[in-house]
Design an enzyme around this catalytic site. Structure first.
Site, PDB file in Angstrom:
ATOM      1  N   CYS A  45     -26.695 -21.639  17.201  1.00  0.00           N
ATOM      2  CA  CYS A  45     -27.632 -20.563  16.835  1.00  0.00           C
ATOM      3  C   CYS A  45     -26.962 -19.520  15.940  1.00  0.00           C
ATOM      4  CB  CYS A  45     -28.170 -19.878  18.088  1.00  0.00           C
ATOM      5  SG  CYS A  45     -29.078 -20.949  19.205  1.00  0.00           S
ATOM      6  N   THR A  46     -25.707 -19.225  16.235  1.00  0.00           N
ATOM      7  CA  THR A  46     -24.985 -18.224  15.446  1.00  0.00           C
ATOM      8  C   THR A  46     -24.860 -18.661  13.998  1.00  0.00           C
ATOM      9  OG1 THR A  46     -23.766 -17.495  17.406  1.00  0.00           O
ATOM     10  CG2 THR A  46     -22.812 -16.948  15.264  1.00  0.00           C
TER      11      THR A  46
END
Length: 216
Positions: A45-46
């Site tokens: 996600c980052t």
């Protein structure tokens, strides 16, 4: 009712990193992308949110408003954004919805039903990596769903938006692997005689497959 291509995009209100939002008011007359994330402070996600932040100008050029969602609270989001900016050397500006109660995730059917380990401490499923592209009439035009383990290709999402926007303005469709500037396909509903009046050039490959230069 399940959300399908051509469905009205359900409206909702939610807390976000840019304040409380009414989704339809947020979109206004623009195109929109709603995309979900399983949780804050997760590696895939980052990288994804960093990619979207880096593409902000590309989305603005296409009049697309972007809004993310993750199944955590605002305090976690605010701290996570600092990591995203640091790791990806970006300045994330789009809102991220705080969906700890999974209200929006449930409304858009974004919860993980495959991986029994993808749950929070209370056993509530996290979201999968869903993408909804919504046009200015609040109609869903694209749905993509990735497993939690696989990061998305946002260049592909931009490519599809280009295709959709071009097809809405001109009577064309786009071939496989098409990208901006490539030849396009004359819409099947358009006769060849009419196509030759509408477009500069029409190349007949088969009676049902006729190419023309991109209107871009």
């Amino acid at each position: 009712m399940p959300i399908r291509l051509g469905s009205p995009a359900p409206n909702f209100t939610a807390h976000s990193t840019k304040g409380d939002i009414d989704f339809h008011k947020f979109l206004g007359d623009s195109w929109g992308i709603l995309f979900s994330h399983p949780a804050d402070f997760t590696p895939v996600c980052t990288t994804e949110l960093g990619l979207v932040a880096a593409l902000q100008e590309e989305f603005e050029e296409r009049d697309v408003k972007v809004i993310g969602l993750s199944a955590n609270g605002l305090s976690e989001h605010d701290q996570w954004i600092k990591d995203i900016n640091e790791v990806n050397n970006v300045n994330l500006q789009f809102p991220i919805i705080a969906d700890g109660d999974r209200n929006v995730s449930t409304l858009y059917d974004m919860l993980d039903n495959q991986d029994p380990t993808n749950v929070d401490n209370d056993g509530i499923p996290y979201t999968v990596r869903s993408v909804f592209v919504i046009d200015p009439t609040k109609t869903v035009r694209l749905i993509m769903t990735y497993p939690a383990s696989t990061g998305r290709n946002f260049d592909e999402i931009l490519r599809v938006i280009d295709s959709l926007q071009l097809g809405d303005k001109h009577r064309i469709t786009t071939p496989g692997n098409w990208k901006r500037g490539d030849d396009v396909i004359v819409h099947p509903d358009l006769s060849t005689a009419e196509a030759q009046r509408v477009f500069k050039d029409v190349r007949i490959i088969k009676p049902y497959l006729r190419l023309t230069s991109s209107p871009f």
